[in-house]
Design a protein around this motif. Sequence first.
Motif, PDB file in Angstrom:
ATOM      1  N   GLU A   1       1.042  -1.062   0.021  1.00  0.00           N
ATOM      2  CA  GLU A   1       0.035  -0.040  -0.067  1.00  0.00           C
ATOM      3  C   GLU A   1       0.997   1.129   0.058  1.00  0.00           C
ATOM      4  N   PHE A   2       1.898   1.058   0.502  1.00  0.00           N
ATOM      5  CA  PHE A   2       2.834   2.307   0.742  1.00  0.00           C
ATOM      6  C   PHE A   2       4.060   2.256  -0.415  1.00  0.00           C
ATOM      7  N   LYS A   3       4.140   1.240  -1.106  1.00  0.00           N
ATOM      8  CA  LYS A   3       5.262   1.108  -2.035  1.00  0.00           C
ATOM      9  C   LYS A   3       5.217   2.518  -3.102  1.00  0.00           C
ATOM     10  N   VAL A   4       4.013   2.766  -3.470  1.00  0.00           N
ATOM     11  CA  VAL A   4       3.975   3.889  -4.227  1.00  0.00           C
ATOM     12  C   VAL A   4       4.581   5.224  -3.910  1.00  0.00           C
TER      13      VAL A   4
ATOM     14  N   ILE B   1       7.687   7.076  -5.980  1.00  0.00           N
ATOM     15  CA  ILE B   1       7.856   8.468  -6.317  1.00  0.00           C
ATOM     16  C   ILE B   1       9.149   9.158  -5.801  1.00  0.00           C
ATOM     17  N   ALA B   2       9.446   8.662  -4.569  1.00  0.00           N
ATOM     18  CA  ALA B   2      10.685   9.530  -4.204  1.00  0.00           C
ATOM     19  C   ALA B   2      12.050   8.895  -4.601  1.00  0.00           C
ATOM     20  N   ASP B   3      11.793   7.792  -5.485  1.00  0.00           N
ATOM     21  CA  ASP B   3      13.153   7.085  -5.911  1.00  0.00           C
ATOM     22  C   ASP B   3      13.733   8.102  -7.027  1.00  0.00           C
ATOM     23  N   VAL B   4      13.076   9.271  -7.380  1.00  0.00           N
ATOM     24  CA  VAL B   4      13.721  10.033  -8.516  1.00  0.00           C
ATOM     25  C   VAL B   4      14.905  10.333  -7.997  1.00  0.00           C
TER      26      VAL B   4
ATOM     27  N   GLY C   1      14.362   7.978  -1.587  1.00  0.00           N
ATOM     28  CA  GLY C   1      13.364   6.659  -1.715  1.00  0.00           C
ATOM     29  C   GLY C   1      13.625   5.586  -0.760  1.00  0.00           C
ATOM     30  N   ASP C   2      15.075   5.547  -0.614  1.00  0.00           N
ATOM     31  CA  ASP C   2      15.537   4.688   0.540  1.00  0.00           C
ATOM     32  C   ASP C   2      15.094   4.867   1.832  1.00  0.00           C
ATOM     33  N   ILE C   3      15.132   6.334   2.070  1.00  0.00           N
ATOM     34  CA  ILE C   3      14.815   6.910   3.424  1.00  0.00           C
ATOM     35  C   ILE C   3      13.209   6.485   3.703  1.00  0.00           C
ATOM     36  N   ILE C   4      12.160   6.986   2.800  1.00  0.00           N
ATOM     37  CA  ILE C   4      11.017   6.845   2.759  1.00  0.00           C
ATOM     38  C   ILE C   4      10.669   5.239   2.860  1.00  0.00           C
ATOM     39  N   GLY C   5      11.298   4.615   2.081  1.00  0.00           N
ATOM     40  CA  GLY C   5      10.916   2.745   1.950  1.00  0.00           C
ATOM     41  C   GLY C   5      11.199   2.447   3.428  1.00  0.00           C
ATOM     42  N   ALA C   6      12.313   3.009   4.274  1.00  0.00           N
ATOM     43  CA  ALA C   6      12.646   2.527   5.439  1.00  0.00           C
ATOM     44  C   ALA C   6      11.726   2.978   6.540  1.00  0.00           C
TER      45      ALA C   6
ATOM     46  N   ILE D   1       6.556   1.540   9.762  1.00  0.00           N
ATOM     47  CA  ILE D   1       5.180   1.990   9.818  1.00  0.00           C
ATOM     48  C   ILE D   1       4.412   0.669   9.578  1.00  0.00           C
ATOM     49  N   ALA D   2       4.606   0.093   8.262  1.00  0.00           N
ATOM     50  CA  ALA D   2       3.928  -1.107   7.920  1.00  0.00           C
ATOM     51  C   ALA D   2       4.056  -2.117   8.926  1.00  0.00           C
ATOM     52  N   PHE D   3       5.281  -2.316   9.504  1.00  0.00           N
ATOM     53  CA  PHE D   3       5.419  -3.433  10.686  1.00  0.00           C
ATOM     54  C   PHE D   3       4.596  -2.947  11.918  1.00  0.00           C
ATOM     55  N   LEU D   4       4.603  -1.743  12.201  1.00  0.00           N
ATOM     56  CA  LEU D   4       3.687  -1.707  13.401  1.00  0.00           C
ATOM     57  C   LEU D   4       2.240  -1.578  13.233  1.00  0.00           C
TER      58      LEU D   4
END
Length: 385
Positions: A309-312, A316-319, A324-329, A334-337
Motif C-alpha cells: 500500500e505504501f510502495k507507491v 515516487i521518491a526514488d527519483v 526513496g531509501d529513506i521513505i522506504g525504510a 510503519i507497515a511493521f507496526l
Amino acid sequence: MSNDNFTEVTSESWFSRLGGAIKGILVGIVLIIAALILLFWNEGRSVKEYKTLQEGASSVVSVASDAVDPANAGKLIHTTGKADTKAVLSDPIFGVSANALQLRRVTEMYQWQETSQSETQKKLGGGEETKTTYSYAKTWSASAINSSNFRIPEEHQNPATMPYESNTQVADAVSLGKFSLPSSLVERIDETKPLFIQAADIKNTQLPTGIKLQAGSFYSGADPATPQIGDQRITFEVVNPMEVSVIAKQVRNTLEPYTTSVGGEIELLETGIHSADAIIQHAQDSNVILTWILRLIGFILLVIGINMEFKVLSVIADVLPIAGDIIGAGTGIIAFLLAIIFALVTIATAWIFYRPLLAIILLATVVGVITVIKIKLNKQSKIAA
C-alpha cells in the motif's frame, strides 16, 4: 553434480515501476484481507482443538487390546499393542514384496535444476537495474522438474514426466490385539526402514526394459557412477509391524474418529507405548505450534500487504534514490507496526468470542503499541519542523 551459470541484466523505468506499485495496491488489499481472515479463523481453530482435546482427556477410557469389550462401544478409548498384519504387499512393477504395514517405492530422477539470485540497483531518475544470475545444476529429485519454465530451457531439458513414480501400499488388514486398525491410522505409522533387494527376491519377476538391480535397489540408466539426465534410481522402504498407542472411538472391533461436543474429532496414533495423557499432551503441543505458525504467516502477509500500500510513496521518491531509501525504510517500520496492530486487534476480536479474558489483555497491549506509534510520529514531526 555439474553446473553452469547465465547472467541477465534488465532495466525498468520509473514510470513502469510506478505503474507496478499502483497495481500492487490492489494486490496488497487482497493480502491484507486474506491475512485477517486467516488470523481470525486460526484462533477459532486453535480454541476448538484445545477444547476437543480437553474433552477427550476427561472422557477417554484406557483398555487392553487383547479383548474387545462391547460396553465401550461408542466411547473414546486408549489402547496400546503391536500393530501387526499377515498381509504381503507386492509392488506391481518391480515384483518386490514384504510382509509389512506399508511398502513404499521411492523414486528419484537425475534432472536439471534452476536457481536464481538477483541484485537490484536504483538509478538516478527512479529507474532500476536488476542483475539476475541463473545457475543450472544436475541433481537427483523425487519429483519431475518442469524445465520449460527455465530461463534457458534449450540447453537444460528434462523429461516431461518420471517413467516410474513413488508409490505407497498400505495393508488393509492390520490388527492391534483384537482390534482392527483402519487405514487412516495405519498410514500415520511412518517409521520406515530401507528394504535391501536381492536377486532371489525378484527371481520370478520380469523387470521393465532398461531396469537393473544395483546394490540393493533398482537403476534405470547406463551407469550409476556417471548418471545422465533422465536416469532413475528406485529404492524401497517398509513400515514393519510395531508397537503403537491409539486414542479413537470404539466401533465394534474397529476404531473411528471420535466427535466431541464442540464438533472436533479425535483420532490419534503414536508409535511406541504411551499413556493417554501423554498422547493428548503431545497433540496439545502440536496445536500450539501450528497456532503460532499460522499467526506468523498471517503477520507476514499483513506486513507484505501494508508495504504494498505504501510502495507507491517510495517509488515516487526514488527519483532521488537516497530519498526513496529513506521513505522506504520509514514506511517499512510503519507497515511493521500497523501489521502488529491489525494482527492483535484481529486476534483480540476472535478471542472476544473464544477467550474473553485474554481479549481484554490483548486489547490493552494494542493500546500500548498505538501510544508508542503516536510518540514516534510526534518526535518525527518535531524533527522535520
